[in-house]
Design a protein around this motif. Structure first.
Motif, PDB file in Angstrom:
ATOM      1  N   UNK A   1      11.681   4.950  -0.311  1.00 60.04           N
ATOM      2  CA  UNK A   1      11.490   3.507  -0.153  1.00 60.04           C
ATOM      3  C   UNK A   1      10.280   3.009  -0.938  1.00 60.04           C
ATOM      4  N   UNK A   2      10.200   1.702  -1.086  1.00 56.10           N
ATOM      5  CA  UNK A   2       9.208   1.080  -1.960  1.00 56.10           C
ATOM      6  C   UNK A   2       7.856   0.886  -1.276  1.00 56.10           C
ATOM      7  N   UNK A   3       6.876   1.680  -1.688  1.00 54.30           N
ATOM      8  CA  UNK A   3       5.494   1.464  -1.254  1.00 54.30           C
ATOM      9  C   UNK A   3       4.945   0.204  -1.918  1.00 54.30           C
ATOM     10  N   UNK A   4       5.381  -0.034  -3.149  1.00 52.65           N
ATOM     11  CA  UNK A   4       4.878  -1.188  -3.904  1.00 52.65           C
ATOM     12  C   UNK A   4       5.253  -2.503  -3.232  1.00 52.65           C
ATOM     13  N   UNK A   5       6.399  -2.544  -2.579  1.00 50.81           N
ATOM     14  CA  UNK A   5       6.793  -3.766  -1.883  1.00 50.81           C
ATOM     15  C   UNK A   5       5.778  -4.127  -0.805  1.00 50.81           C
TER      16      UNK A   5
ATOM     17  N   UNK B   1      12.236  -0.840  -6.801  1.00 51.51           N
ATOM     18  CA  UNK B   1      10.906  -1.465  -6.766  1.00 51.51           C
ATOM     19  C   UNK B   1       9.864  -0.352  -6.831  1.00 51.51           C
ATOM     20  N   UNK B   2       9.668   0.249  -8.001  1.00 47.74           N
ATOM     21  CA  UNK B   2       8.805   1.444  -8.122  1.00 47.74           C
ATOM     22  C   UNK B   2       7.326   1.137  -7.972  1.00 47.74           C
ATOM     23  N   UNK B   3       6.550   2.185  -7.702  1.00 48.50           N
ATOM     24  CA  UNK B   3       5.103   2.047  -7.507  1.00 48.50           C
ATOM     25  C   UNK B   3       4.401   1.961  -8.859  1.00 48.50           C
ATOM     26  N   UNK B   4       3.426   1.028  -8.979  1.00 48.18           N
ATOM     27  CA  UNK B   4       2.753   0.784 -10.253  1.00 48.18           C
ATOM     28  C   UNK B   4       1.256   1.082 -10.214  1.00 48.18           C
ATOM     29  N   UNK B   5       0.723   1.445  -9.041  1.00 47.66           N
ATOM     30  CA  UNK B   5      -0.701   1.781  -8.883  1.00 47.66           C
ATOM     31  C   UNK B   5      -1.623   0.579  -9.031  1.00 47.66           C
ATOM     32  N   UNK B   6      -1.060  -0.625  -8.968  1.00 44.23           N
ATOM     33  CA  UNK B   6      -1.875  -1.838  -8.953  1.00 44.23           C
ATOM     34  C   UNK B   6      -1.035  -2.949  -8.335  1.00 44.23           C
ATOM     35  N   UNK B   7      -1.656  -3.966  -7.759  1.00 40.67           N
ATOM     36  CA  UNK B   7      -0.891  -5.039  -7.134  1.00 40.67           C
ATOM     37  C   UNK B   7      -0.239  -5.945  -8.165  1.00 40.67           C
ATOM     38  N   UNK B   8       0.844  -6.608  -7.748  1.00 45.40           N
ATOM     39  CA  UNK B   8       1.542  -7.538  -8.630  1.00 45.40           C
ATOM     40  C   UNK B   8       2.279  -8.583  -7.819  1.00 45.40           C
ATOM     41  N   UNK B   9       3.089  -9.354  -8.491  1.00 42.30           N
ATOM     42  CA  UNK B   9       3.873 -10.386  -7.814  1.00 42.30           C
ATOM     43  C   UNK B   9       4.979  -9.745  -6.978  1.00 42.30           C
ATOM     44  N   UNK B  10       5.264 -10.350  -5.850  1.00 43.00           N
ATOM     45  CA  UNK B  10       6.342  -9.871  -4.975  1.00 43.00           C
ATOM     46  C   UNK B  10       7.684 -10.163  -5.644  1.00 43.00           C
ATOM     47  N   UNK B  11       8.521  -9.149  -5.790  1.00 43.75           N
ATOM     48  CA  UNK B  11       9.804  -9.316  -6.491  1.00 43.75           C
ATOM     49  C   UNK B  11      10.907  -8.522  -5.793  1.00 43.75           C
ATOM     50  N   UNK B  12      11.140  -8.840  -4.562  1.00 44.43           N
ATOM     51  CA  UNK B  12      12.124  -8.137  -3.735  1.00 44.43           C
ATOM     52  C   UNK B  12      13.542  -8.363  -4.259  1.00 44.43           C
ATOM     53  N   UNK B  13      14.344  -7.297  -4.240  1.00 46.46           N
ATOM     54  CA  UNK B  13      15.767  -7.433  -4.547  1.00 46.46           C
ATOM     55  C   UNK B  13      16.542  -7.441  -3.241  1.00 46.46           C
TER      56      UNK B  13
END
Length: 325
Positions: free
Chosen positions: A155-159, A194-206
């Motif tokens: 599951x998506x940690x980035x989410x 929704x892969x992990x990128x190691x930095x915050x970003x805009x929320x982009x849920x599918x």
């Protein structure tokens, strides 16, 4: 495990490798780059001090005076002040958590390891993003999704980092806010979506989500309850006092620690327990990558509430997926 540790200690102290040799390997292994020569010189001095500490500690381990050993990690060129940013006090709001009691079974398993039943994915690396809370919670969610719904999906940690605005993305968070977000969102996206990128970003849920929650359950704050719950329901999200972990390389940690709830500052996923050479331990998954610790895992002394491991334990109760014919 003991043999591996001894071999590791030999490698670290081998006369054929100088501190400078280890430094060059460290920079390659962890892709370290510095702004200028002055900065690299400063980092090398920090590394030298850490290296000496590691050698001295591992010599005690080899002599049987320590139960765990240290190693060079990606944190080995950082000062204590710099690494404090990885640890944020965790303030869970447990108001809506449902307490659960777990009876001790007649035949308590001597050991449990949920990795053996495919309920746990390998350790991820949070990089410089202080999001251990996200990896701990998604780990518990993944375990329940597999054990309850027979669905194995990372599951998506980035989410959680991007979309849960009650936590502080890469500046820390807690289990309670994460679970609340998951319940409100109706589950999480997959890591692939929704892969992990190691930095915050805009929320982009599918649209496709997994592991819808009913509520958050909490385990009684004793190690007996924690053991019973772990054996019965699967991996559990916990928080510990953890600023000792940065140079941990293996073994059962029995060093200096605090076991008070107000000092909990690192989240992890509890996946098992066992005994080695007569010493009981808890097995936990960290979020510092597979080059850290025991392939991303670490062990804590059991039956001593080491580092407060039993004080804030929880797991998600899921809405079972409806079976289709």
């Amino acid at each position: 495990m003991k043999l591996f540790a001894l071999l590791f200690a030999v490698v670290v102290t081998a006369e054929s490798l100088t501190v400078k040799d280890h430094w060059e390997k460290f920079k390659t292994d962890f892709d370290k780059k510095y702004q200028n020569i002055a900065e690299e010189t400063r980092r090398f001095r920090i590394f030298q001090d850490k290296f000496q500490e590691i050698e001295e500690h591992n010599a005690r381990y080899t002599a049987g005076l320590e139960t765990y050993y240290k190693g060079i990690t990606r944190f080995s060129d950082l000062t204590k002040e710099e690494t404090q940013g990885f640890f944020k006090k965790i303030h869970d709001d447990t108001t809506n958590w449902v307490p659960k009691t777990f009876e001790t079974p007649a035949n308590v398993p001597d050991q449990v390891d949920w990795r053996e039943k495919a309920a746990v994915f390998p350790a991820s690396d949070e990089g410089n993003c202080g999001a251990s809370y996200a990896f701990s919670v998604t780990g518990a969610l993944e375990g329940q999704n597999y054990l309850v719904n027979n669905i194995s999906v990372k599951l998506s940690d980035q989410q959680l980092v991007d979309c849960d605005h009650n936590n502080a993305n890469c500046q820390g968070g807690n289990q309670s806010n994460s679970y609340n977000y998951i319940m409100q969102a109706g589950g999480l996206n997959s890591f692939d979506d929704y892969p992990f990128r190691k930095h915050p970003g805009d929320c982009r849920v599918v649209s496709k989500k997994y592991a819808a929650m009913k509520y958050t359950a909490t385990v009684g704050a004793t190690e007996e309850q924690l053991r019973n719950a772990l054996a019965e329901i699967g991996p559990i999200s916990v928080s510990i006092y953890g600023d000792w972990v940065l140079d941990y390389a293996g073994g059962i940690y029995t060093g200096s620690c605090v076991n008070l709830v107000q000092y909990l500052d690192l989240s992890a996923l509890l996946v098992g327990y066992g005994v080695e050479n007569g010493t009981k331990y808890w097995l936990l998954r960290g979020s510092f990558g597979r080059k850290w610790g025991e392939k991303g895992y670490f062990r804590l002394l059991k039956d001593a509430n080491m580092c407060g491991v039993a004080l804030r334990a929880s797991y998600p109760v899921l809405e079972p997926v409806k079976k289709t014919r």
